[in-house]
Design a protein around this motif. Sequence first.
Motif, short mmCIF file in Angstrom:
data_model
loop_
_atom_site.label_atom_id
_atom_site.label_comp_id
_atom_site.label_asym_id
_atom_site.label_seq_id
_atom_site.Cartn_x
_atom_site.Cartn_y
_atom_site.Cartn_z
N ALA A 66 -30.08 -112.27 16.14
CA ALA A 66 -30.22 -112.57 17.55
C ALA A 66 -28.96 -112.11 18.26
O ALA A 66 -27.86 -112.23 17.73
CB ALA A 66 -30.44 -114.07 17.78
N GLY A 67 -29.14 -111.56 19.45
CA GLY A 67 -27.99 -111.07 20.20
C GLY A 67 -28.39 -110.53 21.56
O GLY A 67 -29.46 -110.85 22.08
N THR A 68 -27.53 -109.69 22.12
CA THR A 68 -27.70 -109.19 23.49
C THR A 68 -27.79 -107.67 23.48
O THR A 68 -26.96 -107.00 22.83
CB THR A 68 -26.53 -109.64 24.37
N ILE A 69 -28.73 -107.13 24.20
CA ILE A 69 -28.88 -105.67 24.30
C ILE A 69 -27.71 -105.09 25.08
O ILE A 69 -27.39 -105.54 26.18
CB ILE A 69 -30.21 -105.30 24.98
N ILE A 70 -27.05 -104.07 24.49
CA ILE A 70 -25.92 -103.44 25.16
C ILE A 70 -26.18 -101.96 25.47
O ILE A 70 -25.39 -101.32 26.16
CB ILE A 70 -24.62 -103.57 24.33
N GLY A 82 -28.41 -106.50 28.72
CA GLY A 82 -28.19 -107.89 29.10
C GLY A 82 -29.26 -108.84 28.62
O GLY A 82 -29.05 -110.06 28.63
N ASP A 83 -30.42 -108.30 28.19
CA ASP A 83 -31.47 -109.17 27.67
C ASP A 83 -31.04 -109.79 26.34
O ASP A 83 -30.48 -109.09 25.46
CB ASP A 83 -32.76 -108.38 27.43
N ASN A 84 -31.29 -111.09 26.19
CA ASN A 84 -31.04 -111.77 24.93
C ASN A 84 -32.32 -111.73 24.09
O ASN A 84 -33.39 -112.12 24.57
CB ASN A 84 -30.63 -113.22 25.17
N VAL A 85 -32.19 -111.28 22.86
CA VAL A 85 -33.36 -111.02 22.03
C VAL A 85 -33.09 -111.45 20.58
O VAL A 85 -31.94 -111.67 20.17
CB VAL A 85 -33.72 -109.52 22.02
N CYS A 86 -34.17 -111.55 19.81
CA CYS A 86 -34.07 -111.67 18.37
C CYS A 86 -35.07 -110.70 17.75
O CYS A 86 -35.97 -110.22 18.45
CB CYS A 86 -34.30 -113.10 17.88
N ALA A 87 -34.93 -110.42 16.47
CA ALA A 87 -35.82 -109.44 15.86
C ALA A 87 -35.81 -109.55 14.35
O ALA A 87 -34.81 -109.92 13.73
CB ALA A 87 -35.44 -108.02 16.27
N LEU A 106 -38.18 -109.82 20.29
CA LEU A 106 -38.72 -111.01 20.96
C LEU A 106 -37.66 -111.47 21.95
O LEU A 106 -36.51 -111.70 21.58
CB LEU A 106 -38.99 -112.12 19.94
N LYS A 107 -38.01 -111.56 23.23
CA LYS A 107 -37.05 -111.96 24.27
C LYS A 107 -36.89 -113.48 24.23
O LYS A 107 -37.87 -114.22 24.20
CB LYS A 107 -37.53 -111.51 25.64
N LYS A 116 -30.25 -120.64 16.95
CA LYS A 116 -31.65 -121.04 16.76
C LYS A 116 -32.54 -119.80 16.64
O LYS A 116 -33.40 -119.70 15.75
CB LYS A 116 -32.13 -121.91 17.92
N ALA A 117 -32.33 -118.84 17.54
CA ALA A 117 -33.17 -117.66 17.57
C ALA A 117 -33.07 -116.84 16.29
O ALA A 117 -34.07 -116.28 15.81
CB ALA A 117 -32.81 -116.79 18.77
N ALA A 118 -31.87 -116.76 15.72
CA ALA A 118 -31.68 -115.98 14.51
C ALA A 118 -32.45 -116.56 13.32
O ALA A 118 -32.74 -115.85 12.35
CB ALA A 118 -30.19 -115.91 14.16
N ALA A 119 -32.80 -117.83 13.41
CA ALA A 119 -33.50 -118.50 12.31
C ALA A 119 -35.02 -118.34 12.38
O ALA A 119 -35.73 -118.84 11.51
CB ALA A 119 -33.16 -119.99 12.33
N ILE A 120 -35.51 -117.62 13.39
CA ILE A 120 -36.96 -117.57 13.60
C ILE A 120 -37.65 -116.35 12.98
O ILE A 120 -38.67 -116.51 12.29
CB ILE A 120 -37.27 -117.63 15.12
N PRO A 121 -37.19 -115.12 13.20
CA PRO A 121 -38.05 -113.96 12.91
C PRO A 121 -38.58 -113.87 11.48
O PRO A 121 -39.81 -113.77 11.28
CB PRO A 121 -37.14 -112.77 13.24
#
Length: 327
Positions: A66-70, A82-87, A106-107, A116-121
């Motif tokens: 999970a992180g931020t698009i640069i 700037g979008d925060n996403v996980c994958a 996934l936005k 939390k987001a990193a634990a999902i994909p």
Amino acid sequence: MKAITVKTPGDANQLRITEVPDPTPGPGQVLVYVSATALNRADILQREGKYPPPPGVTDILGLEMAGTIIEVGEGVTDYEVGDNVCALLSGGGYAQMVAVDADMLLKLPERMSFTKAAAIPEAFLTAFQSLVWIAQLKKGETVLIHAGASGVGTAAIQLASWLGARPIVTASGMKHERLRDLGAARCIDYRSEDFAEAVMNETDGQGVNVVLDFVGGGYFEQNLKALTMEGRLVSLAALGGARVDGVSLAPILRKRLQITGTTLRSRDKAYKRELVADFRETVWPAFTDRTLIAVVDTIHDWEGVADAHKYMEANANVGKVVLTIGE
């Protein structure tokens, strides 16, 4: 950039933070600055030299992040800097940056943390693939989920309940209360109970419709006993051994059972894109209202990656072990 690499295949002490070339996003990809990643059993096997990445995939560990698009590559229109996403990834999550196909993103909902987001994909997409795409679990059915305290196990419990099915799980006794909180209807202590016998008692002698198994050989015969007529066994791993000796095929024929083996990492890009698209449309909204939640057991700074691996190897966790990626 910095990334966690493996000095020599072996134990957790072989993990190092080193400098590696920066990734570059190609057409249809974005570059993400990684804030967090999560551990998977595949990371341990790859670290040991037992599970090499698919051809063309980086040898950096990490199957989700999970992180931020640069940076946005050519042809990407649905995401912006700037979008925060996980994958879900095929590799590369244990690093400061990773290039990801935009179709795999996934936005993040507002107020969802990177940890939390990193634990999902990996956990939820694996559970979704297994329960929905392969087993075709239906409302009112019963599913036996082995390794119920694992990342995939905790995701599968929630998804099964969300689908209107009844989850029965195996796990050590000390983890049962947490799993019941997630929706498990019955927890079986695999150390002291015969799970097939417990399943038959719990289902009035009928058995379960679906078994989700990570253990393999040692559980195979008992899994067949636990299944009802036209039951479905989905095998995701063989942590307890890959060989099955001296088992009769009669229950498979008599009960008309379906047995399917599956992996996710080695699937082609088209399959993964379709899986993520289905998940994004049907399941992802349930994270916004917290009907479904990421289950995080512990969070480690990536400087402590060796300790994080050792903790997971000790089977102490309920849910995911997460790493925060530093500067």
